[in-house]
Design an enzyme around this catalytic site. Sequence first.
Site, mmCIF file in Angstrom:
data_model
loop_
_atom_site.group_PDB
_atom_site.id
_atom_site.type_symbol
_atom_site.label_atom_id
_atom_site.label_comp_id
_atom_site.label_asym_id
_atom_site.label_seq_id
_atom_site.Cartn_x
_atom_site.Cartn_y
_atom_site.Cartn_z
ATOM 1 N N ILE A 26 0.834 -1.200 0.000
ATOM 2 C CA ILE A 26 0.000 0.000 0.000
ATOM 3 C C ILE A 26 0.873 1.257 0.000
ATOM 4 O O ILE A 26 0.606 2.210 -0.744
ATOM 5 C CB ILE A 26 -0.965 -0.021 1.201
ATOM 6 C CG1 ILE A 26 -2.094 -1.010 0.909
ATOM 7 C CG2 ILE A 26 -1.519 1.369 1.495
ATOM 8 C CD1 ILE A 26 -3.051 -1.225 2.054
ATOM 9 N N ASP A 63 10.498 4.865 20.832
ATOM 10 C CA ASP A 63 9.612 5.414 21.857
ATOM 11 C C ASP A 63 9.113 6.796 21.425
ATOM 12 O O ASP A 63 9.549 7.349 20.415
ATOM 13 C CB ASP A 63 10.277 5.436 23.242
ATOM 14 C CG ASP A 63 11.483 6.365 23.297
ATOM 15 O OD1 ASP A 63 11.516 7.368 22.560
ATOM 16 O OD2 ASP A 63 12.399 6.074 24.092
ATOM 17 N N ASN A 83 -0.697 -2.679 14.950
ATOM 18 C CA ASN A 83 -1.845 -1.924 14.428
ATOM 19 C C ASN A 83 -2.482 -0.993 15.444
ATOM 20 O O ASN A 83 -3.248 -0.105 15.066
ATOM 21 C CB ASN A 83 -2.918 -2.883 13.897
ATOM 22 C CG ASN A 83 -2.402 -3.757 12.766
ATOM 23 O OD1 ASN A 83 -1.451 -3.395 12.079
ATOM 24 N ND2 ASN A 83 -3.010 -4.916 12.573
ATOM 25 N N TYR A 141 -7.417 -9.112 14.247
ATOM 26 C CA TYR A 141 -6.982 -8.133 13.255
ATOM 27 C C TYR A 141 -7.924 -6.925 13.249
ATOM 28 O O TYR A 141 -7.496 -5.775 13.364
ATOM 29 C CB TYR A 141 -6.929 -8.796 11.877
ATOM 30 C CG TYR A 141 -6.675 -7.820 10.750
ATOM 31 C CD1 TYR A 141 -5.394 -7.337 10.519
ATOM 32 C CD2 TYR A 141 -7.710 -7.382 9.932
ATOM 33 C CE1 TYR A 141 -5.151 -6.423 9.497
ATOM 34 C CE2 TYR A 141 -7.480 -6.480 8.914
ATOM 35 C CZ TYR A 141 -6.198 -6.007 8.696
ATOM 36 O OH TYR A 141 -5.971 -5.100 7.693
#
Length: 300
Positions: free
Chosen positions: A14, A45, A79, A129
């Site tokens: 993508i 971080d 994610n 997911y």
Amino acid sequence: GMTHVLIFGASGFIGTHVRAALTQDSRVDRVTCPGRDRCDLLATDVDELVSLLRELAPDVVVNCTGRLDGTGYELLRANTLVPAKLVDAIAAVEPAIRFIRLGSAGEYGPVPQGRAVTEDDPAAPVSEYGLSHLAATRLLELARAAGRADAVTLRVFNPIGPGLRDENLLGRAAARLRDAVATSADSITMGSLSPYRDFLDARDLGRAVVAAALAPTLPTPVINVGSGQAVPARAAVHLLAQAAGFSGEVREESTTPSRSATVDWMLADISRAAEVLGWRPTYDLADSTKAIWAAVVAGS
């Protein structure tokens, strides 16, 4: 105006298309794509991200990184936690940076057959997911509502197109067709191809990201980006076989459930994207499958 765009994950399937669309648009002055060697979003971080953002000073950040499969922990890490870090870093930087996150149709869970799902419909994911993406979407909504970040989730339906990887249904089909053509096999075997999917050409997704990056304001936290067409996976695979000149049999056997196996119908209502971004898809499934196959041939 907003002209310097920073893309994370620009080398993925993508990301490649998003980068191309942004680079080709004359309204975008500069596109920066730090690789994993420069910034590993899983390991970094928030303070390091803040330093990077201050140094590069982008107007817009687009996150194209993420995982399609893995354990619940791996999916949440990639994610959910990555966007959480990005939101916190972006909130700490002045002037304000727009944050565009690519979400997933998996956030919705099952949709009633025949219905085009809207951004305001219930989101009840049935996979880890989908859950990992929905948590990130909600996090962005909260940050936005609190005035901490100008953030939007583009809820991406089934992205396809040239360079598709084999974690995706059509990518797997392309790999099997390539092998079948090379060995003159008379059949390929896939899992069940009966589910309906909304297949979005990744080149159209790239255009949607450009529109979101350049929109004067984003009046809404979530925007569906799909084709607005529901097609049985079988029809998509047959179009791909046609593009490959493969006249053999496409066999289907039920396999272990994948991240979308329990969802047998998916269709995006894309009217909000038209309204808010002035965006509509331009490629149809025949265009996409031809382009997928052309890329397979060019790469083999």
